[in-house]
Design an enzyme around this catalytic site. Sequence first.
Site, PDB file in Angstrom:
ATOM      1  N   LYS A 143       0.849  -1.201   0.000  1.00  0.00           N
ATOM      2  CA  LYS A 143       0.000   0.000   0.000  1.00  0.00           C
ATOM      3  C   LYS A 143       0.884   1.251   0.000  1.00  0.00           C
ATOM      4  CE  LYS A 143      -4.137   1.788   2.416  1.00  0.00           C
ATOM      5  NZ  LYS A 143      -5.113   1.531   3.491  1.00  0.00           N
ATOM      6  N   SER A 163      -9.947   1.459   2.261  1.00  0.00           N
ATOM      7  CA  SER A 163      -9.056   2.245   1.433  1.00  0.00           C
ATOM      8  C   SER A 163      -7.932   1.449   0.776  1.00  0.00           C
ATOM      9  CB  SER A 163      -8.409   3.349   2.280  1.00  0.00           C
ATOM     10  OG  SER A 163      -7.609   2.772   3.306  1.00  0.00           O
ATOM     11  N   SER A 222     -10.245  -1.002   6.428  1.00  0.00           N
ATOM     12  CA  SER A 222      -9.655  -0.821   5.093  1.00  0.00           C
ATOM     13  C   SER A 222      -8.957  -2.031   4.498  1.00  0.00           C
ATOM     14  CB  SER A 222      -8.662   0.332   5.122  1.00  0.00           C
ATOM     15  OG  SER A 222      -9.350   1.526   4.964  1.00  0.00           O
TER      16      SER A 222
HETATM   17  N1  GLN Z   1     -13.486   3.582   5.574  1.00  0.00           N
HETATM   18  C1  GLN Z   1     -12.894   4.012   6.804  1.00  0.00           C
HETATM   19  C2  GLN Z   1     -12.553   5.480   6.738  1.00  0.00           C
HETATM   20  O1  GLN Z   1     -12.785   6.055   5.718  1.00  0.00           O
HETATM   21  C3  GLN Z   1     -11.723   3.151   7.157  1.00  0.00           C
HETATM   22  C4  GLN Z   1     -10.482   3.565   6.510  1.00  0.00           C
HETATM   23  C5  GLN Z   1      -9.305   2.744   6.926  1.00  0.00           C
HETATM   24  O2  GLN Z   1      -9.443   1.712   7.572  1.00  0.00           O
HETATM   25  N2  GLN Z   1      -8.138   3.248   6.585  1.00  0.00           N
HETATM   26  O3  GLN Z   1     -12.056   6.038   7.675  1.00  0.00           O
END
Ligand code: GLN
Length: 471
Positions: free
Chosen positions: A68, A143, A167
């Site tokens: 990532k 994400s 995410s």
């Molecule tokens: N969808 C969640 C957010 O937007 C989780 C994001 C994540 O785990 N990095 O914060």
Amino acid sequence: MKTSQLTAHEILEQYSAKKLSSASVCDAVWQEIDQKEKDIHAYAEVFPKESAIINYDGNNCPIPVAIKDNICIASKATTCCSKILKGFVAPYDATVIEKLKNSSAIFVGHANMDEFAFGSSTETSCYGPTRNPCDLSRVPGGSSGGSVAAVAGNEAIWSLGSDTGGSIRQPAAYCGVVGLKPTYGRVSRYGLIAFASSLDQIGPVTKDVTDSALLLNIIAGHDPKDSTSANVLVPDYTKSLINNVKGLKIGLPKEYFIEGLDAEVKAKVMDAVALLKSLGAEFKEISLPHSKYAIACYYIVATAEASSNLGRFDGVQYGLRVQPSKTRKTNIVDMYEETRDQGFGAEAKRRIMLGTYSLSSGYYDAYYLKGLKVRTMIKNDFDRAFEDVDAIITPTAPTTAFKLGAKMNDPISMYLNDIFTTPANLSGIPAISVPCGNSKENLPIGLQIMAKPFAEEMLFRIAYTYEKNKV
Ligand code: GLN
């Protein structure tokens, strides 16, 4: 089966039988990239194949892995898919990268992600969205959508994502692969660009449960460079790949099977429950009464921490610097403002504003402090539940993958996607998502298993048994 479709453990077996070379595995993976990347767009940057090939010596793991874009790889651009970090080249390796290098992993590239990991769809990347390899008209989730799409599309054999509120698990569910969020502190965060430091964990994305255990073996462990990493012995996780759940007690929290949960998702999760029951697991209904506040609590805690972590991106220390135009009065504050205005996307700005608001002196008690108290209540619910059960099963996400663009103008409905995943981050507990079938539209559905802190072995045992016995 094509080489690029193999799991890491299958590749390792073939390496040791001398049926496959790491050069041919790399050829297979980079060939997939040549063919599919223009459609899927799993990567922010693909590294050259030539510099990547490493031979198998019997002990190491030369497996192509995607990383990532918020995990630092020395001498590589690491940008969190944000304009504000354009031009930033990491001066050092994250601890997980150092560990992967020591095991001879092959780095395929930096995977696409929502800007600074803010999102559930990988649509907020400054490089443009990633598409779901199972249906190109849909999002891969987020994400860590790039990391997950790379594995699901065979553009990498395994990958690393980060999980602050789901995410890793939510995109894994949307793309039909295995995603693990380890216990907070299990994996070093050194070299992970922080989103919300009390919630972030790095974790494996793989095609099956065995690979998840193999990859966690490599990346887990105490790190003096991360004061929040735990000094807890790392077991050999492959030993918990046991095809037996007899006598295990598993809880089904009634608050997680509610209105808004897609009927097909619910049906597939209940099929998995029935299968595990037939294999000897005992199920009981439990209650996690404060989980209904998890989304509100998460979006207070996470944005507060994010607004503070993002303070360092000011045009001085990292990446982008925008000088205000000469016609305006210019001092250093103008430069900060101009850089941050042009460097951050809309969602990042929204989070900075929300977080700064709840941390401001007038609202700190009403929002941030209250959020922390609710967080403790959510965690206490889990502690109580685990006095009685070995694990908890829920859906990973309330729906299957949605269409690109469907939620971009509706942040609340985007945030609601994280309803089942954020409680594990708020409580620090480990959670895994495993594929549990497809919808009528042939979209993957994920089953989430949660366990006590440092009980990843329990997750692997249940997930492995399920994977081995499902039809
Ligand atoms: N969808 C969640 C957010 O937007 C989780 C994001 C994540 O785990 N990095 O914060």
